[in-house]
Design a protein around this motif. Structure first.
Motif, PDB file in Angstrom:
ATOM      1  N   ILE A  18     -18.375  10.485 -23.308  1.00 19.29           N
ATOM      2  CA  ILE A  18     -16.420  10.956 -23.356  1.00 19.29           C
ATOM      3  C   ILE A  18     -16.535  10.985 -24.021  1.00 19.29           C
ATOM      4  O   ILE A  18     -15.542  12.766 -24.346  1.00 19.29           O
ATOM      5  CB  ILE A  18     -16.217   9.659 -22.216  1.00 19.29           C
ATOM      6  N   VAL A  19     -15.831  10.387 -25.061  1.00 14.95           N
ATOM      7  CA  VAL A  19     -15.715  10.890 -26.085  1.00 14.95           C
ATOM      8  C   VAL A  19     -16.613  11.978 -26.920  1.00 14.95           C
ATOM      9  O   VAL A  19     -15.890  13.021 -27.926  1.00 14.95           O
ATOM     10  CB  VAL A  19     -16.194   9.881 -27.749  1.00 14.95           C
ATOM     11  N   ASP A  37     -10.122  16.730 -16.566  1.00 18.90           N
ATOM     12  CA  ASP A  37     -11.748  17.094 -15.482  1.00 18.90           C
ATOM     13  C   ASP A  37     -12.380  17.960 -16.480  1.00 18.90           C
ATOM     14  O   ASP A  37     -13.579  17.667 -15.582  1.00 18.90           O
ATOM     15  CB  ASP A  37     -10.860  17.985 -14.589  1.00 18.90           C
ATOM     16  N   GLN A  38     -11.558  18.804 -17.110  1.00 21.48           N
ATOM     17  CA  GLN A  38     -12.825  19.106 -18.519  1.00 21.48           C
ATOM     18  C   GLN A  38     -13.783  17.908 -19.257  1.00 21.48           C
ATOM     19  O   GLN A  38     -14.980  18.177 -18.756  1.00 21.48           O
ATOM     20  CB  GLN A  38     -12.272  20.259 -19.492  1.00 21.48           C
ATOM     21  N   VAL A  39     -13.298  17.491 -19.560  1.00 24.42           N
ATOM     22  CA  VAL A  39     -13.882  16.089 -20.172  1.00 24.42           C
ATOM     23  C   VAL A  39     -15.079  15.079 -19.151  1.00 24.42           C
ATOM     24  O   VAL A  39     -16.148  15.070 -19.270  1.00 24.42           O
ATOM     25  CB  VAL A  39     -12.986  14.927 -21.214  1.00 24.42           C
ATOM     26  N   ALA A  44     -20.892  14.771 -17.777  1.00 24.36           N
ATOM     27  CA  ALA A  44     -20.835  14.559 -16.431  1.00 24.36           C
ATOM     28  C   ALA A  44     -20.633  12.490 -15.767  1.00 24.36           C
ATOM     29  O   ALA A  44     -21.729  11.476 -15.313  1.00 24.36           O
ATOM     30  CB  ALA A  44     -22.622  14.171 -16.564  1.00 24.36           C
ATOM     31  N   VAL A  45     -19.374  11.952 -15.652  1.00 21.48           N
ATOM     32  CA  VAL A  45     -18.669  11.731 -15.213  1.00 21.48           C
ATOM     33  C   VAL A  45     -17.623  11.936 -14.471  1.00 21.48           C
ATOM     34  O   VAL A  45     -17.156  12.976 -14.285  1.00 21.48           O
ATOM     35  CB  VAL A  45     -18.639  10.169 -16.163  1.00 21.48           C
TER      36      VAL A  45
END
Length: 211
Positions: A18-19, A37-39, A44-45
């Motif tokens: 995520i980071v 949403d983009q993150v 891929a979570v």
């Protein structure tokens, strides 16, 4: 116990993903343009997983700034440590100046610096981490290394070692950093120009602080 360790490992991997994804998204789109949403998509979570790890976008932004500033500070500390073995003042100062240029001219460092500056008024506490945990502490460390050189008789006595460090950093970085900040990452100075900047900075610094 084994299952708990496995789950903890998965959580840590998701957090790192995520980071890393958020860093790319923030650097590409800026704070305002970035979305959770983009993150989530890039990491891929699920978006729920992102919010489980980070309460909101501001907390995620803070995590990125803190992590990157700590990494930069650690990298520069290694560079400054080379001064402890120096016997040739001018050569040592020149080499540190060159390393400063290389470290701070990295595209990801420049992009992060622009992002921090852009959000300084919106999130002064978060953006202030760049100053508090990377920029200023790294120059304090450089000042301490210069002071040890002075104690070995390689430099004159330093009334304010940190200020001397700021002088060295300013001599090396002022021109190329301003050009790259205003003209974009592609405006990185060519290697031969960086060499000249480091050489001239060493000349001026030794003229001011050398014995």
């Amino acid at each position: 116990m084994v299952l708990e360790d496995v789950e903890e490992g998965r959580t840590a991997r998701k957090r790192r993903a995520i980071v890393e994804a958020a860093t790319e998204v923030f650097l590409q789109h800026g704070y305002i343009g970035a979305s959770m949403d983009q993150v989530a998509a890039k990491a891929a979570v699920s978006k729920q997983t992102v919010y489980k790890q980070f309460a909101d976008k501001e907390h995620l932004f803070a995590e990125i700034i803190a992590g990157r500033t700590d990494t930069l500070g650690d990298r520069l500390a290694v560079v400054y440590a080379t001064l402890d073995d120096a016997t040739d003042v001018r050569a040592a100062v020149r080499d540190v100046g060159r390393q400063l240029l290389q470290s701070l001219s990295r595209p990801e460092v420049l992009q992060l610096r622009r992002l921090v500056i852009a959000e300084a008024d919106r999130f002064p506490d978060v953006s202030g981490l760049w100053w508090e945990r990377a920029f200023h502490p790294s120059l304090v460390l450089l000042g301490e290394a210069l002071e040890r050189m002075a104690e070995r008789g390689l430099l004159r006595e330093l009334d304010d070692p940190t200020l001397a460090a700021y002088h060295l950093a300013g001599l090396v970085m002022y021109k190329p950093m301003n050009r790259m900040m205003f003209a974009g990452t592609a405006a990185v100075s060519p290697p031969d120009e960086l060499d000249v900047l480091a050489e001239r900075a060493a000349d001026v610094f030794v003229a001011a602080y050398g014995r």
